[in-house]
Design a protein around this motif. Sequence first.
Motif, PDB file in Angstrom:
ATOM      1  N   ALA A 275     -19.761  36.711  54.438  1.00  9.86           N
ATOM      2  CA  ALA A 275     -17.735  37.430  55.099  1.00  9.86           C
ATOM      3  C   ALA A 275     -16.478  36.389  54.183  1.00  9.86           C
ATOM      4  O   ALA A 275     -15.682  36.428  54.153  1.00  9.86           O
ATOM      5  CB  ALA A 275     -17.875  37.722  56.023  1.00  9.86           C
ATOM      6  N   GLU A 276     -16.940  34.986  54.934  1.00 12.40           N
ATOM      7  CA  GLU A 276     -15.984  34.160  55.275  1.00 12.40           C
ATOM      8  C   GLU A 276     -15.403  33.717  53.740  1.00 12.40           C
ATOM      9  O   GLU A 276     -14.403  33.219  53.123  1.00 12.40           O
ATOM     10  CB  GLU A 276     -16.649  32.905  55.944  1.00 12.40           C
ATOM     11  N   GLU A 277     -17.588  33.627  53.293  1.00 14.51           N
ATOM     12  CA  GLU A 277     -16.668  32.996  51.275  1.00 14.51           C
ATOM     13  C   GLU A 277     -16.066  33.659  50.416  1.00 14.51           C
ATOM     14  O   GLU A 277     -15.758  33.824  49.132  1.00 14.51           O
ATOM     15  CB  GLU A 277     -18.218  32.937  50.900  1.00 14.51           C
ATOM     16  N   GLU A 278     -16.385  35.242  50.660  1.00 13.70           N
ATOM     17  CA  GLU A 278     -15.558  36.367  49.954  1.00 13.70           C
ATOM     18  C   GLU A 278     -14.585  36.359  50.176  1.00 13.70           C
ATOM     19  O   GLU A 278     -13.997  36.823  49.078  1.00 13.70           O
ATOM     20  CB  GLU A 278     -16.295  37.644  50.282  1.00 13.70           C
ATOM     21  N   ILE A 279     -13.232  35.402  50.545  1.00 11.06           N
ATOM     22  CA  ILE A 279     -12.372  35.352  50.825  1.00 11.06           C
ATOM     23  C   ILE A 279     -11.889  34.436  49.560  1.00 11.06           C
ATOM     24  O   ILE A 279     -10.732  34.674  49.145  1.00 11.06           O
ATOM     25  CB  ILE A 279     -11.755  34.600  52.207  1.00 11.06           C
ATOM     26  N   ALA A 280     -12.574  33.508  48.671  1.00 13.31           N
ATOM     27  CA  ALA A 280     -12.512  32.742  48.294  1.00 13.31           C
ATOM     28  C   ALA A 280     -12.016  34.293  46.706  1.00 13.31           C
ATOM     29  O   ALA A 280     -11.247  34.155  45.782  1.00 13.31           O
ATOM     30  CB  ALA A 280     -13.070  31.704  48.010  1.00 13.31           C
ATOM     31  N   HIS A 281     -13.163  35.365  46.817  1.00 12.42           N
ATOM     32  CA  HIS A 281     -12.951  35.840  45.269  1.00 12.42           C
ATOM     33  C   HIS A 281     -11.710  37.345  45.964  1.00 12.42           C
ATOM     34  O   HIS A 281     -11.478  37.181  44.730  1.00 12.42           O
ATOM     35  CB  HIS A 281     -14.733  36.719  45.501  1.00 12.42           C
ATOM     36  N   VAL A 282     -11.711  37.235  46.666  1.00  7.03           N
ATOM     37  CA  VAL A 282     -10.327  37.957  46.198  1.00  7.03           C
ATOM     38  C   VAL A 282      -9.409  37.774  45.813  1.00  7.03           C
ATOM     39  O   VAL A 282      -7.804  37.953  45.361  1.00  7.03           O
ATOM     40  CB  VAL A 282     -10.469  38.776  48.564  1.00  7.03           C
ATOM     41  N   ALA A 283      -9.170  35.967  46.895  1.00  5.24           N
ATOM     42  CA  ALA A 283      -7.772  35.727  46.767  1.00  5.24           C
ATOM     43  C   ALA A 283      -7.964  34.820  45.164  1.00  5.24           C
ATOM     44  O   ALA A 283      -7.081  34.863  44.732  1.00  5.24           O
ATOM     45  CB  ALA A 283      -8.033  33.967  46.584  1.00  5.24           C
ATOM     46  N   VAL A 284      -8.923  35.066  43.690  1.00  7.39           N
ATOM     47  CA  VAL A 284      -9.133  34.786  42.634  1.00  7.39           C
ATOM     48  C   VAL A 284      -8.960  35.662  42.566  1.00  7.39           C
ATOM     49  O   VAL A 284      -7.692  36.124  40.905  1.00  7.39           O
ATOM     50  CB  VAL A 284     -10.585  34.446  42.519  1.00  7.39           C
ATOM     51  N   GLY A 285      -9.075  37.080  42.528  1.00  7.35           N
ATOM     52  CA  GLY A 285      -8.630  38.129  42.456  1.00  7.35           C
ATOM     53  C   GLY A 285      -7.164  38.734  42.708  1.00  7.35           C
ATOM     54  O   GLY A 285      -6.221  39.140  41.222  1.00  7.35           O
ATOM     55  N   VAL A 286      -6.700  38.370  43.649  1.00  7.56           N
ATOM     56  CA  VAL A 286      -5.108  38.571  43.517  1.00  7.56           C
ATOM     57  C   VAL A 286      -4.324  37.599  42.281  1.00  7.56           C
ATOM     58  O   VAL A 286      -3.225  37.721  41.933  1.00  7.56           O
ATOM     59  CB  VAL A 286      -5.099  37.642  45.216  1.00  7.56           C
ATOM     60  N   TYR A 287      -4.716  36.198  42.367  1.00 11.09           N
ATOM     61  CA  TYR A 287      -4.155  34.825  41.538  1.00 11.09           C
ATOM     62  C   TYR A 287      -3.765  35.238  40.097  1.00 11.09           C
ATOM     63  O   TYR A 287      -2.916  35.949  39.771  1.00 11.09           O
ATOM     64  CB  TYR A 287      -4.802  33.956  42.184  1.00 11.09           C
ATOM     65  N   TRP A 288      -5.355  35.935  39.631  1.00 11.65           N
ATOM     66  CA  TRP A 288      -4.917  36.448  38.348  1.00 11.65           C
ATOM     67  C   TRP A 288      -4.889  37.872  38.111  1.00 11.65           C
ATOM     68  O   TRP A 288      -3.875  37.935  36.888  1.00 11.65           O
ATOM     69  CB  TRP A 288      -6.299  36.830  37.418  1.00 11.65           C
ATOM     70  N   PHE A 289      -4.633  38.782  38.895  1.00 15.12           N
ATOM     71  CA  PHE A 289      -4.028  40.372  39.284  1.00 15.12           C
ATOM     72  C   PHE A 289      -2.033  39.824  38.754  1.00 15.12           C
ATOM     73  O   PHE A 289      -1.713  40.239  37.573  1.00 15.12           O
ATOM     74  CB  PHE A 289      -4.600  41.044  39.618  1.00 15.12           C
ATOM     75  N   THR A 290      -1.844  38.886  39.638  1.00 14.97           N
ATOM     76  CA  THR A 290      -0.663  38.598  39.390  1.00 14.97           C
ATOM     77  C   THR A 290      -0.202  38.302  38.278  1.00 14.97           C
ATOM     78  O   THR A 290       0.939  38.667  37.907  1.00 14.97           O
ATOM     79  CB  THR A 290      -0.115  37.416  40.498  1.00 14.97           C
ATOM     80  N   SER A 291      -0.951  37.159  37.744  1.00 17.17           N
ATOM     81  CA  SER A 291      -0.695  35.951  36.359  1.00 17.17           C
ATOM     82  C   SER A 291      -1.061  37.318  35.181  1.00 17.17           C
ATOM     83  O   SER A 291       0.551  37.198  34.627  1.00 17.17           O
ATOM     84  CB  SER A 291      -2.498  35.339  36.773  1.00 17.17           C
ATOM     85  N   VAL A 292      -2.392  38.321  35.091  1.00 18.73           N
ATOM     86  CA  VAL A 292      -1.491  39.351  34.587  1.00 18.73           C
ATOM     87  C   VAL A 292      -0.312  39.810  34.886  1.00 18.73           C
ATOM     88  O   VAL A 292       0.453  40.421  33.272  1.00 18.73           O
ATOM     89  CB  VAL A 292      -2.857  40.354  34.208  1.00 18.73           C
ATOM     90  N   CYS A 293       0.029  40.010  35.511  1.00 19.40           N
ATOM     91  CA  CYS A 293       1.125  41.560  35.556  1.00 19.40           C
ATOM     92  C   CYS A 293       2.644  40.584  34.884  1.00 19.40           C
ATOM     93  O   CYS A 293       3.251  41.189  34.476  1.00 19.40           O
ATOM     94  CB  CYS A 293       1.665  41.796  36.888  1.00 19.40           C
ATOM     95  N   GLN A 294       1.969  39.138  35.587  1.00 14.00           N
ATOM     96  CA  GLN A 294       3.167  38.725  34.915  1.00 14.00           C
ATOM     97  C   GLN A 294       3.603  38.369  33.929  1.00 14.00           C
ATOM     98  O   GLN A 294       4.427  38.097  32.370  1.00 14.00           O
ATOM     99  CB  GLN A 294       3.742  37.167  35.090  1.00 14.00           C
ATOM    100  N   LYS A 295       2.088  38.090  32.416  1.00  9.06           N
ATOM    101  CA  LYS A 295       2.602  38.173  31.253  1.00  9.06           C
ATOM    102  C   LYS A 295       2.992  39.673  30.773  1.00  9.06           C
ATOM    103  O   LYS A 295       3.306  39.453  29.541  1.00  9.06           O
ATOM    104  CB  LYS A 295       0.417  38.357  30.910  1.00  9.06           C
ATOM    105  N   MET A 296       2.478  40.714  31.393  1.00 12.71           N
ATOM    106  CA  MET A 296       2.612  42.181  30.846  1.00 12.71           C
ATOM    107  C   MET A 296       4.315  42.103  31.177  1.00 12.71           C
ATOM    108  O   MET A 296       4.905  43.376  31.484  1.00 12.71           O
ATOM    109  CB  MET A 296       1.581  43.232  31.338  1.00 12.71           C
ATOM    110  N   ASN A 297       5.185  41.121  32.378  1.00 11.26           N
ATOM    111  CA  ASN A 297       5.612  41.305  32.693  1.00 11.26           C
ATOM    112  C   ASN A 297       6.159  42.837  33.488  1.00 11.26           C
ATOM    113  O   ASN A 297       7.671  43.903  33.477  1.00 11.26           O
ATOM    114  CB  ASN A 297       7.440  41.977  31.947  1.00 11.26           C
TER     115      ASN A 297
END
Length: 378
Positions: A275-297
């Motif tokens: 459970a502790e290590e899953e935080i990194a995986h969710v954080a990766v998702g947040v980072y790349w979802f936000t990044s893709v949204c920025q590319k799409m404006n």
Amino acid sequence: MMLTPKLRSSYLTTHSRYTKLRFCSSSSSSSSSWSGLQSWRESPLNEDRFWGPNGPQPLLQSPHSSPATPLPLEASASSLAEFGSLVLSTSCPLTKSKLSHLAFTRWRNQNLPIGLCHPPSPPARPPNPRLVSPKEIPDPKNSGLPLNAYLLHNLAHVELNAIDLAWDTVVRFSPFYDILGEEFFADFAHVADDESRHFAWCSQRLAEIGFSYGDMPAHNLLWRECEKTSDNVAARLAAIPLVQEARGLDAGPRLVKKMVGFGDQRTSSIVARIAEEEIAHVAVGVYWFTSVCQKMNRVPCSTFKDLLKEYNLELKGPFNYSAREEAGIPREWYDSSSIKKEPEENRKSSQQLSEVYDRLACIISMESEHSSLNRPSR
């Protein structure tokens, strides 16, 4: 294979209904990244694939290690995407786990390219567990397994699927390397490596208590969520890290508490680490979802909610607000009650209750470890 700019762009964009931006709040257009993300990215290869008496340790140091299984990665795999496709094509769960780690290791150590490949769909699966509808999954009392084995089996199934989900993301979106960039693929290959280690721990512990993965039926919901987002990288990020893996953050403390109540401190420790290590995986998702949204404006909050509706992605509580906040998911993305003007004192009270719950689970775990009243695990 050459892709036109139009085709490349369509893979990153969502449907036309998302062109109209809807702002949820001033804070919804950005999220605070998990503070440990860069350290996780730069961390050395994790060889702690055996759960020893004091926690994770390298498999080779264990007196219980089994002889090395020959791994068929020598074939024609010369890129990360090709290695990922081989993992997806492997049906034996333990071999899939080992291949996943070896693939990530080879890519890191040999400086291989991302490459281009097409994933098998669906991924190869063993004959057991038998896949059934969620309604057909037996409850703990009718499963024929003790509670700790029942919960471990469910967790092992989630982790095995997570290996395939991460590699499918790497392989399926490999044609869009020049848009997403190498770090995208590096992150999800790293996630796959973590998940393969988690499955190894669950499988080991199941064997220690006299059971194995495949001893009871399982469902195929996780892969269905993956399949229906195969045409859209933003939807894939919403469905897997931000919905599926975030559920792991919610369920982790409850699962730890159940294992402590059952008297299986060893299993509770494994679950707590996962459970502790899953935080990194969710954080990766947040980072790349936000990044893709920025590319799409596009605004992340409104885009996430539109994708939930478009792809019929369901959010289920109760939510572990403190863990989700640590991973960087803004609360207004997933909690509809927070969109209303909630009094500040109520919001703080809810967060404090969540933190108290987490601390209480930790205290219970420590007390149970030293208690002679606990039933010994099998």
